[in-house]
Design a protein around this motif. Structure first.
Motif, mmCIF file in Angstrom:
data_model
loop_
_atom_site.group_PDB
_atom_site.id
_atom_site.type_symbol
_atom_site.label_atom_id
_atom_site.label_comp_id
_atom_site.label_asym_id
_atom_site.label_seq_id
_atom_site.Cartn_x
_atom_site.Cartn_y
_atom_site.Cartn_z
ATOM 1 N N MET A 71 0.858 -1.197 0.000
ATOM 2 C CA MET A 71 0.000 0.000 0.000
ATOM 3 C C MET A 71 0.889 1.240 0.000
ATOM 4 N N LEU A 72 0.645 2.147 -0.934
ATOM 5 C CA LEU A 72 1.421 3.373 -0.983
ATOM 6 C C LEU A 72 1.106 4.248 0.220
ATOM 7 N N GLN A 73 2.133 4.911 0.750
ATOM 8 C CA GLN A 73 1.944 5.830 1.868
ATOM 9 C C GLN A 73 1.429 7.170 1.352
ATOM 10 N N PRO A 74 0.570 7.853 2.116
ATOM 11 C CA PRO A 74 0.070 9.158 1.670
ATOM 12 C C PRO A 74 1.222 10.130 1.437
ATOM 13 N N ALA A 75 1.044 10.980 0.434
ATOM 14 C CA ALA A 75 2.075 11.970 0.120
ATOM 15 C C ALA A 75 2.105 13.055 1.190
ATOM 16 N N GLN A 76 3.294 13.553 1.462
ATOM 17 C CA GLN A 76 3.455 14.678 2.373
ATOM 18 C C GLN A 76 3.396 15.981 1.576
ATOM 19 N N ARG A 77 3.035 17.059 2.234
ATOM 20 C CA ARG A 77 2.842 18.331 1.534
ATOM 21 C C ARG A 77 4.181 19.020 1.293
ATOM 22 N N ARG A 78 4.888 18.570 0.263
ATOM 23 C CA ARG A 78 6.173 19.168 -0.059
ATOM 24 C C ARG A 78 6.126 19.839 -1.422
ATOM 25 N N GLY A 79 5.403 19.337 -2.306
ATOM 26 C CA GLY A 79 5.305 19.651 -3.710
ATOM 27 C C GLY A 79 4.673 18.399 -4.250
ATOM 28 N N LEU A 80 3.350 18.423 -4.382
ATOM 29 C CA LEU A 80 2.615 17.165 -4.480
ATOM 30 C C LEU A 80 2.964 16.362 -5.722
ATOM 31 N N ALA A 81 3.220 17.023 -6.827
ATOM 32 C CA ALA A 81 3.605 16.285 -8.032
ATOM 33 C C ALA A 81 4.946 15.588 -7.822
ATOM 34 N N GLU A 82 5.918 16.328 -7.245
ATOM 35 C CA GLU A 82 7.229 15.738 -6.973
ATOM 36 C C GLU A 82 7.126 14.596 -5.972
ATOM 37 N N GLU A 100 -6.561 5.492 -9.122
ATOM 38 C CA GLU A 100 -6.104 4.630 -8.032
ATOM 39 C C GLU A 100 -4.906 5.243 -7.304
ATOM 40 N N LEU A 101 -3.963 5.798 -8.071
ATOM 41 C CA LEU A 101 -2.802 6.415 -7.446
ATOM 42 C C LEU A 101 -3.201 7.640 -6.626
ATOM 43 N N ALA A 102 -4.107 8.440 -7.165
ATOM 44 C CA ALA A 102 -4.545 9.635 -6.438
ATOM 45 C C ALA A 102 -5.183 9.250 -5.114
ATOM 46 N N ALA A 103 -5.975 8.178 -5.107
ATOM 47 C CA ALA A 103 -6.622 7.733 -3.868
ATOM 48 C C ALA A 103 -5.591 7.221 -2.867
ATOM 49 N N SER A 104 -4.613 6.437 -3.342
ATOM 50 C CA SER A 104 -3.593 5.885 -2.447
ATOM 51 C C SER A 104 -2.701 6.973 -1.867
ATOM 52 N N LEU A 105 -2.350 7.946 -2.704
ATOM 53 C CA LEU A 105 -1.436 9.001 -2.282
ATOM 54 C C LEU A 105 -2.152 10.170 -1.611
ATOM 55 N N GLN A 106 -3.483 10.187 -1.731
ATOM 56 C CA GLN A 106 -4.303 11.255 -1.161
ATOM 57 C C GLN A 106 -3.924 12.615 -1.747
ATOM 58 N N VAL A 107 -3.814 12.632 -3.071
ATOM 59 C CA VAL A 107 -3.566 13.871 -3.801
ATOM 60 C C VAL A 107 -4.527 13.917 -4.981
#
Length: 222
Positions: free
Chosen positions: A1-12, A37-44
């Motif tokens: 399971m992919l971990q949610p993205a942190q707010r650094r620069g969401l595309a990067e 699917e990627l957007a849901a896993s990464l929450q972006v």
């Protein structure tokens, strides 16, 4: 399971997360990468995912086809031959140029990386040290365009090398420190003719190992 993205620069951040999953083999070659699917896993947002995938496409890790979506590149014989042929030419030039330009500090850094390789038993950490060694060589060459050419194929090299290691992990661990120690020695000695041949053969031996592993792929461990 992919971990949610942190707010650094969401595309990067999205690109970083997907890249690491590809390198780790958790997203295998040829896999479809679906924005929803990627957007849901990464929450972006899907837009951030789309931008991140575009970055990975520029690195050569994924391919997008109109109306067919985006997929991780395959490990075909043709792809391997092309990437390693380019790398062999680049490494040869980088090594021979660095032999005349490397500073004592850069040569010392290469020696430290070799010693770290000799002490490291984890194959994927060894690969990171391996690539760090070559990054120092390219930077020591002092040619910006050469460094950019290396960066254009570096992610593909890492992906292919990670699969090579899965096919022959014990052999890679046994050889990696010695091969890089010899490269460092020749760089320090300034033996350009010998260095050119050793640098090129270093790449071709990796290519041969990967191709051999690919021929055994149906029976190889995943």
């Amino acid at each position: 399971m992919l971990q949610p993205a942190q707010r650094r620069g969401l595309a990067e951040e999205a690109a970083d997360r997907v890249r690491e999953e590809i390198f780790a083999g958790r997203i295998p070659p040829g896999s479809a990468l679906r924005e929803v699917e990627l957007a849901a896993s990464l929450q972006v947002s899907r837009g951030s995912v789309r931008e991140g995938l575009a970055m990975l496409e520029r690195e050569g890790l994924v391919r997008s086809v109109w109306h067919k979506g985006t997929r991780v590149i395959e490990l075909t014989e043709e792809d391997v031959e092309e990437v390693y042929a380019v790398r062999a030419a680049l490494d040869r030039l980088a090594a021979t140029t660095a032999a005349t330009k490397a500073t004592p500090g850069q040569l010392g850094e290469l020696d430290r990386l070799v010693e770290d390789m000799a002490a490291e038993r984890d194959a994927l950490r060894l690969l990171r040290l391996d690539l760090a060694f070559h990054e120092v060589v390219y930077r020591a060459a002092g040619n910006r365009r050469l460094l950019e050419a290396w960066h254009a194929v570096r992610s593909q090299v890492r992906l292919f090398q990670s699969h090579r290691i899965r096919f022959e992990q014990a052999e890679y661990r046994a050889r990696v420190a010695g091969e890089h120690r010899e490269l460092a020695r020749l760089l320090r000695a300034g033996d350009a003719a010998r260095l050119a041949d050793v640098a090129e053969e270093h790449v071709h031996s990796a290519r041969r190992a990967l191709l051999e592993g690919l021929t055994r792929r149906p029976h190889a461990a995943t």
